[in-house]
Design a protein around this motif. Structure first.
Motif, PDB file in Angstrom:
ATOM      1  N   GLY A 365       0.947  -1.106   0.233  1.00 35.34           N
ATOM      2  CA  GLY A 365       0.319  -0.079   0.022  1.00 35.34           C
ATOM      3  C   GLY A 365       1.136   1.243   0.135  1.00 35.34           C
ATOM      4  N   ALA A 366       2.407   1.107   0.617  1.00 37.59           N
ATOM      5  CA  ALA A 366       3.060   2.406   0.972  1.00 37.59           C
ATOM      6  C   ALA A 366       3.358   2.694  -0.205  1.00 37.59           C
ATOM      7  CB  ALA A 366       3.954   2.337   1.858  1.00 37.59           C
ATOM      8  N   TYR A 367       3.946   1.653  -1.326  1.00 34.96           N
ATOM      9  CA  TYR A 367       4.812   1.450  -2.445  1.00 34.96           C
ATOM     10  C   TYR A 367       3.373   2.234  -3.427  1.00 34.96           C
ATOM     11  CZ  TYR A 367       6.566   0.962  -6.587  1.00 34.96           C
ATOM     12  OH  TYR A 367       7.119   0.641  -8.096  1.00 34.96           O
ATOM     13  N   THR A 368       2.555   1.957  -3.325  1.00 31.10           N
ATOM     14  CA  THR A 368       1.529   2.284  -4.742  1.00 31.10           C
ATOM     15  C   THR A 368       0.972   4.280  -4.225  1.00 31.10           C
ATOM     16  OG1 THR A 368      -0.853   1.783  -3.240  1.00 31.10           O
ATOM     17  CG2 THR A 368       0.489   0.496  -4.863  1.00 31.10           C
ATOM     18  N   HIS A 369       1.415   4.349  -2.396  1.00 32.40           N
ATOM     19  CA  HIS A 369       1.404   5.584  -2.727  1.00 32.40           C
ATOM     20  C   HIS A 369       2.531   6.555  -3.024  1.00 32.40           C
ATOM     21  CE1 HIS A 369      -0.923   9.286  -0.709  1.00 32.40           C
ATOM     22  NE2 HIS A 369      -0.629   9.641  -0.384  1.00 32.40           N
ATOM     23  N   TYR A 370       3.052   6.181  -2.728  1.00 33.78           N
ATOM     24  CA  TYR A 370       5.046   6.473  -3.568  1.00 33.78           C
ATOM     25  C   TYR A 370       4.665   6.709  -5.423  1.00 33.78           C
ATOM     26  CZ  TYR A 370       9.560   6.878  -6.152  1.00 33.78           C
ATOM     27  OH  TYR A 370      10.457   6.563  -6.435  1.00 33.78           O
ATOM     28  N   LEU A 371       4.125   5.925  -5.581  1.00 39.42           N
ATOM     29  CA  LEU A 371       3.695   5.504  -7.068  1.00 39.42           C
ATOM     30  C   LEU A 371       3.128   7.244  -7.639  1.00 39.42           C
ATOM     31  CD1 LEU A 371       3.191   2.357  -8.033  1.00 39.42           C
ATOM     32  CD2 LEU A 371       5.273   3.660  -8.465  1.00 39.42           C
TER      33      LEU A 371
END
Length: 385
Positions: A365-371
């Motif tokens: 989830g955190a990685y998708t928010h980084y994107l």
């Protein structure tokens, strides 16, 4: 003997102070080093009350190990090994992403007179100068002929009344050099890097909590609260890129949303300091509180879509944010329901229990928010406010 949850916060605080007192800690450590030559893994029924969080995980517990052995257990096999490493690896992933983002989205523009103008911006402006409509707009709004006369045309031979489109086109390169620095304003980066810092803090605190909490009641008390603080930090800072860049041109709503989620996060941290909050009976309450923080993000997302729903960048970032919410929501459900170990107690003690899946979903989830954050930066760098 069954654990009895203390009904009074005063009693809980008294028990905590008793367990964390320096004399108690020294005596306990001395007894451990004298009486124990090894640190065995124990079963759930042998745990002290403060370590009993999930009755469906039966074996492979560390219980009140000496600090040195507790730290070194990061390299051994027990039921917290993957809990430690899933978020420790996640921490290093986000540390690498932060370095990458710093290199590709620098925090400041360090241009000198010897540096060439960005070819994309040059071509964009060069093409736009073909349009008489653009020239008319520039002439009326920027008083561009006078600007050229003051800074460029003194070096050329011209008549004062020659302010037509042909003159402007003839000095297009000079105009580009004048205007390009004004176009090349970079959007502030702090909301994006605040999120990256919040994610790294959350992942690191979680990893340390799972590694060190078994040492003593004192460590368990402190580390759990740092873990809750890390979760709150991740949720709060996740709002910052979304709100700041979506409403960068509307200070009222930008400040309103950011103030609300920050206060919500501080309140959550304060609530988590109450000792009874960490008991198994309050597992649904803990999950519900963090879910409420996350769900409140739907308001600025919907607001953003109403204002900019026709823009490709906004649709793309919203897609990432919805995927992030899906990962987080699924993680919370798995965590609260303790799936799959509740279906087969003792079968997922080492690999595959709910908390491990929760950790993986948080990192995803955190990685998708980084994107999504990178989409915001590119959008606002090009268009500004």
């Amino acid at each position: 003997m069954a654990c009895v949850v203390e009904n009074s916060s005063l009693a809980s605080r008294h028990a905590f102070m008793k367990d964390c007192s320096p004399i108690k800690e020294k005596v306990t450590k001395k007894r451990r080093f004298v009486d124990e030559s090894k640190c065995p893994l124990v079963e759930y029924d042998s745990l002290p009350c403060y370590q009993k969080h999930n009755e469906f995980i039966i074996k492979y517990y560390r219980s009140e190990w000496p600090l040195r052995e507790t730290i070194l257990s990061i390299f051994s096999i027990h039921n917290e090994t993957l809990n430690v490493w899933t978020h420790l690896i996640g921490f290093f992933i986000f540390l690498s992403l932060t370095v990458f983002a710093t290199m590709n989205f620098p925090t400041s523009l360090q241009k000198t007179q010897s540096e060439t103008i960005d070819i994309h911006r040059f071509n964009k402006l060069n093409t736009s100068l073909h349009s008489s409509e653009v020239i008319s707009t520039l002439s009326s709004n920027w008083n561009l002929p006078n600007l050229i006369a003051d800074f460029v045309l003194p070096h050329r031979s011209y008549q004062p009344n020659e302010t037509t489109a042909s003159i402007l086109w003839g000095v297009k390169e000079d105009v580009t050099n004048i205007i390009a620095p004004l176009m090349d304003r970079q959007t502030t980066r702090w909301p994006f890097f605040a999120f990256m810092s919040g994610a790294m803090f959350c992942l690191l605190m979680s990893s340390l909590c799972h590694l060190l909490s078994c040492h003593s009641h004192c460590y368990d008390y402190v580390m759990l609260r740092l873990d809750y603080t890390g979760i709150s930090s991740l949720i709060v800072t996740s709002f910052y890129p979304l709100v700041f860049y979506s409403f960068m041109c509307d200070p009222f709503f930008r400040n309103l949303y950011m103030s609300f989620i920050t206060l919500f996060g501080v309140a959550t941290v304060l609530v988590s300091l109450v000792p009874i909050f960490q008991t198994p009976e309050f597992r649904p309450a803990r999950a519900g509180l963090f879910v409420c923080m996350g769900v409140s993000g739907l308001v600025p997302i919907l607001h953003k879509m109403i204002l900019f729903g026709d823009r490709a960048e906004v649709v793309e970032s919203t897609g990432y944010e919805l995927l992030m919410g899906l990962f987080y929501a699924l993680g919370v459900v798995v965590y609260a329901a303790r799936i799959p170990e509740r279906w087969l107690p003792g079968k997922f003690d080492l690999i595959g229990h709910s908390h491990q899946w929760f950790h993986v979903l948080v990192v995803a989830g955190a990685y998708t928010h980084y994107l999504a954050g990178t989409v915001y930066l590119k959008w606002r760098d090009v268009e500004g406010c």
